[in-house]
Structure formats: C-alpha cells, structure tokens
Design an enzyme around this catalytic site. Structure first.
Site, PDB file in Angstrom:
ATOM      1  N   HIS A 121      -3.072  -2.344 -43.639  1.00 29.50           N
ATOM      2  CA  HIS A 121      -2.011  -2.680 -42.680  1.00 29.50           C
ATOM      3  C   HIS A 121      -0.704  -2.726 -43.475  1.00 29.50           C
ATOM      4  O   HIS A 121      -0.710  -3.095 -44.657  1.00 29.50           O
ATOM      5  CB  HIS A 121      -2.353  -4.064 -42.108  1.00 29.50           C
ATOM      6  CG  HIS A 121      -1.492  -4.543 -40.987  1.00 29.50           C
ATOM      7  ND1 HIS A 121      -0.222  -5.019 -41.183  1.00 29.50           N
ATOM      8  CD2 HIS A 121      -1.743  -4.664 -39.660  1.00 29.50           C
ATOM      9  CE1 HIS A 121       0.280  -5.405 -40.009  1.00 29.50           C
ATOM     10  NE2 HIS A 121      -0.622  -5.202 -39.080  1.00 29.50           N
ATOM     11  N   ASP A 198      -7.483  -9.174 -47.378  1.00 34.01           N
ATOM     12  CA  ASP A 198      -6.805  -9.368 -46.102  1.00 34.01           C
ATOM     13  C   ASP A 198      -7.901  -9.491 -45.042  1.00 34.01           C
ATOM     14  O   ASP A 198      -8.525  -8.503 -44.661  1.00 34.01           O
ATOM     15  CB  ASP A 198      -5.889  -8.158 -45.844  1.00 34.01           C
ATOM     16  CG  ASP A 198      -5.299  -8.159 -44.437  1.00 34.01           C
ATOM     17  OD1 ASP A 198      -5.705  -8.999 -43.610  1.00 34.01           O
ATOM     18  OD2 ASP A 198      -4.442  -7.298 -44.171  1.00 34.01           O
ATOM     19  N   GLN A 201      -8.607  -9.036 -39.717  1.00 32.43           N
ATOM     20  CA  GLN A 201      -9.488  -8.452 -38.691  1.00 32.43           C
ATOM     21  C   GLN A 201     -10.920  -8.926 -38.829  1.00 32.43           C
ATOM     22  O   GLN A 201     -11.752  -8.637 -37.966  1.00 32.43           O
ATOM     23  CB  GLN A 201      -9.466  -6.921 -38.776  1.00 32.43           C
ATOM     24  CG  GLN A 201      -8.200  -6.278 -38.294  1.00 32.43           C
ATOM     25  CD  GLN A 201      -7.903  -6.527 -36.826  1.00 32.43           C
ATOM     26  OE1 GLN A 201      -8.806  -6.618 -35.998  1.00 32.43           O
ATOM     27  NE2 GLN A 201      -6.638  -6.642 -36.495  1.00 32.43           N
ATOM     28  N   LYS A 224      -5.569 -14.224 -34.075  1.00 32.83           N
ATOM     29  CA  LYS A 224      -6.578 -13.198 -33.785  1.00 32.83           C
ATOM     30  C   LYS A 224      -7.963 -13.807 -33.630  1.00 32.83           C
ATOM     31  O   LYS A 224      -8.929 -13.106 -33.360  1.00 32.83           O
ATOM     32  CB  LYS A 224      -6.575 -12.132 -34.882  1.00 32.83           C
ATOM     33  CG  LYS A 224      -5.282 -11.311 -34.888  1.00 32.83           C
ATOM     34  CD  LYS A 224      -5.245 -10.249 -35.963  1.00 32.83           C
ATOM     35  CE  LYS A 224      -3.918  -9.491 -35.882  1.00 32.83           C
ATOM     36  NZ  LYS A 224      -3.735  -8.538 -36.981  1.00 32.83           N
ATOM     37  N   CYS A 362       0.409  -0.190 -37.273  1.00 28.48           N
ATOM     38  CA  CYS A 362       0.932  -0.698 -38.555  1.00 28.48           C
ATOM     39  C   CYS A 362       0.134  -0.159 -39.734  1.00 28.48           C
ATOM     40  O   CYS A 362      -0.089  -0.859 -40.722  1.00 28.48           O
ATOM     41  CB  CYS A 362       0.946  -2.229 -38.606  1.00 28.48           C
ATOM     42  SG  CYS A 362       1.959  -2.991 -37.362  1.00 28.48           S
TER      43      CYS A 362
END
Ligand SMILES: *Cc1c(COP(=O)(O)O)cnc(C)c1O
Length: 404
Positions: A121, A198, A201, A224, A362
C-alpha cells in the site's frame, strides 16, 4: 457455523437502502462497518466517563484512564504481545508506519538498505522512500510474479548484511494475497534486519501472534476491524521501542522538562504525545471483544466459503480476469472485464446498491506491474452472504451488457 442473519442484525447500516436498493457492502478492505455495541460504546464513553487521561486526580479522569489502559491490555492479549507497553495507540496504520520510519532516520546511514515488497500500500512505500531520501539509504523492492505472489527466491537473494529493515504487508489490500511473513521475518533476522509488518488487511480476518511471528513491529488500523476511525495500534518489541527516538514531542510523553533538557517518559507514553483519541482507543477494545466473540475460526471458515463462491461465480462472466490468483488468499477479489474501465462497472452497480472499490487501491506499483489503470475490488467480511455475491454477479452481468 455462524448465524449470519443474527450477526447482520448487529450492524444497523446493513439494513439501510442505498439508491433505493438494499445495501450490498463489499468495500470492507477500505473500512468495515460497525456493530451496535461499538456505536453504543462511543456514546457511553461521552455520556458517562469523558475526561482527559493520565492527568487528573479526579474520579472521571481515573475512570477514563483505567478504561484506556484496560483496552491496551486487551489488545496486548489479542495479538499476544509480551508486555502491554509494547502496544502503542496510534491514529491508524499510516501513523504507526511513520512513527517507525521517523525513528529509523537516526539509525540508517548511506549504504544501508531498506527492503519493501512490490505488493505494498502507498502508506508502506512512501514513508520508507522519505526515510531513504533523508538518510541516503537505498530502497530495494522484492519482486512479484503473475499470480501476485512475492518471489521468495528473489527476496532471499536480495538480503545481505546491508539490509537494515524489511517491510511487507501480512495481506495485500489490492489482491488479497497472504504473504509468507513468518519465513520472511526469520530470513531477515538471519542477516540482522528489523521487520515491520503492515497488518492493516490481516486483522479483520485473523488473529496475529506477534511473539510467534517474532516481528519487530506490527501496525494496524482499528477502522478495518469493526472499530472507530482514527484508531490504530503499533506493536513494537520493547528493545526497539527503547532504541527509537520519540516521534512527536508534547504533553504526556515526558518525564521532566526544562529549557536545558527534557527527559522522556517510559514506554508506552514516550510515543503517545498529546491527548489521544480516548474514546476511540477504549472502543477499539470493544471491537476486539466483539470479533473474538464471533471467533476468528468461524470468521475464517465463512469467509473462505464466500471467496470460493465469488471466485466461481465471477469466472462465469466472459472476459473477466482475476488479479491475484495465488493459493494463499484472504476474502478479497480484484478483477477486470475485457475492454471495460473498472470505474464504469463500479458506477453502474453503485446505482443498484452495491459498494465495491474501483481504482488503484493505493497500490499503483501493482497496477503498473499488470499494465492496468486499476481493478474492481470486492472485499468480503464475515457479515456478507452468498446471496449478496449472487446479487453482485447479476449486477455486473447487467453492467457489462450495457457497456459492451
Ligand atoms: C488501509 C491500509 C493501510 C492504511 O491504513 P490507514 O487506516 O489509512 O492508516 C495501509 N496498508 C494496508 C495494507 C491497508 O489496507
């Protein structure tokens, strides 16, 4: 098995109409919807215990501080961090990553290497580029293949004693691919590099175990995973958080301030300058409780069925191509239809009440790799159903007929 109708009743927005049609919400990769318990907890905080934390001796301040710290411990247990002071409240993944890259500015030197994956991202690319510009370090990119998987042999070959940091997402937001991060972390550590994951997600779909992964940093967003916007967590190993300088200066992050010299507070406060999103931090704990109550095993099972069903149904459409066909995938599908711009499909099905994301998500380097301007992305949550997928597939067929 989950009682999906009962779960859906927890989310008031799921019974709303959009453009006169029942909402089909497949943009969970951008943000999840919020259950009533989360919405109620925000109001309850402001109605009953609103006060600034860590400052007052008064009762409300104590209650707010306790609730905030209880939430921190809840999240510590959720991700299996060793200490609660390794759990920093942030405003989201982007904030967490920038906190780390800012800290590394005082560590990296010209000739050092920072390695990012080609599946990232923008918020896990740009801060590292800025860091390299500032320090003279070199940015290396782990390549991907046509299936949207990282090429692990190439990663192994890129690693050397020059590698100081490796950063990679747990799950790709654009393609849904789950990366082999445990292996990658082990390999990075073998050359002495630190690793940031990261997890933006990943946290809606699975429960990360930061000690088992042995990552040095793990960043994610609250919004999220059924929590409020403007919330997030940066996990950092104690030794790294002690090594990095503070990100922002201000109230709450100091031990003692004089005009000659300021000493910094202990962890986690060293990295939490200013009044934080108190309500958000507390309610992120409520969201984590809610997800655990549903159970990540159940979430995984249901979402796997959704992914299989959607893949099968979408491939019925002639000229439809799925991007990210690797084996290990979360419930995210990125696709295009021959000769039709993703935006046009997205606009037409929006009129039918269906929310998907269109564009580059993104993650422009991924789109460049596939030589496409963007994709249509349907990202599913545990509260979605096969019937909703069927509605989307019919809508796409209709849109395709209109556009071709
Ligand atoms: C959403 C997302 C981000 C950015 O999260 P913010 O909440 O906007 O800070 C970073 N990485 C990935 C993989 C994402 O999906």
């Amino acid at each position: 098995m989950l009682d999906i109708q009962k779960i859906r009743a927890d989310f008031p927005i799921l019974s709303e109409k959009v453009n006169g049609k029942p909402l089909v919400y497949f943009d969970n990769g951008a943000t999840s919807q919020k259950p009533q318990v989360v919405i109620d907890a925000i109001a309850k905080y402001y109605q009953e215990i609103n006060a600034n934390i860590h400052r007052g001796v008064h009762t409300l301040s104590q209650l707010a501080t306790d609730a905030y710290e209880i939430s921190r411990v809840k999240i510590q247990h959720h991700i299996n961090a060793k200490f609660s002071h390794e759990v920093l409240f942030t405003s989201g993944t982007t904030h967490g990553i920038n906190l780390v890259t800012n800290g590394f500015a005082s560590i990296l030197k010209p000739g050092d290497e920072v390695m990012v994956s080609s599946l990232e991202h923008h918020s896990n690319i740009v801060p590292w580029q800025m860091l390299c510009e500032k320090t003279g370090a070199t940015l290396k990119v782990i390549p991907m293949n046509e299936e949207g998987e990282l090429i692990i042999e190439a990663y192994d070959a890129l690693l050397s004693e020059k590698t100081k940091v490796v950063t990679v997402n747990h799950i790709s937001n654009a393609l849904g691919i789950i990366n082999p991060i445990k292996y990658m972390i082990e390999k990075a550590h073998a050359v002495g590099a630190a690793v940031l994951i990261d997890g933006a997600q990943a946290v809606p779909h699975l429960k990360p175990d930061v000690q088992d992964l042995d990552c040095d940093f793990y960043a994610f967003s609250g919004h999220k995973m059924c929590g409020p916007t403007g919330t997030g967590i940066l996990y950092g190993k104690e030794e790294w958080l002690n090594k990095l300088p503070p990100y922002q200066g201000g109230g709450e992050m100091i031990k003692e301030v004089t005009f000659e010299k300021t000493t910094y507070a202990d962890l986690p406060h060293k990295f939490e300058a200013g009044t934080p999103n108190i309500a958000g931090g507390i309610v992120l704990g409520t969201a984590v409780d809610y997800l655990n109550h549903i159970g990540f095993h159940n979430i995984h099972q249901h979402e796997t069925h959704l992914l299989q069903h959607a893949t099968k149904r979408l491939l019925e459409i002639e000229g439809l191509k799925i991007y990210g066909t690797g084996k290990n995938k979360a419930s995210v599908i990125s696709f295009n239809i021959d000769g039709i711009h993703p935006y046009d499909i997205g606009s037409i099905i929006d009129k039918l009440g269906i929310a998907v994301r269109t564009g580059h998500h993104c993650a422009q380097p991924i789109m460049n790799f596939f030589c496409i301007p963007g994709t249509i992305r349907a990202s599913f949550s545990f509260y979605n159903t096969k019937e909703e997928i069927d509605i989307m597939v019919e809508a796409i067929k209709k849109a395709k007929a209109m556009l071709s």
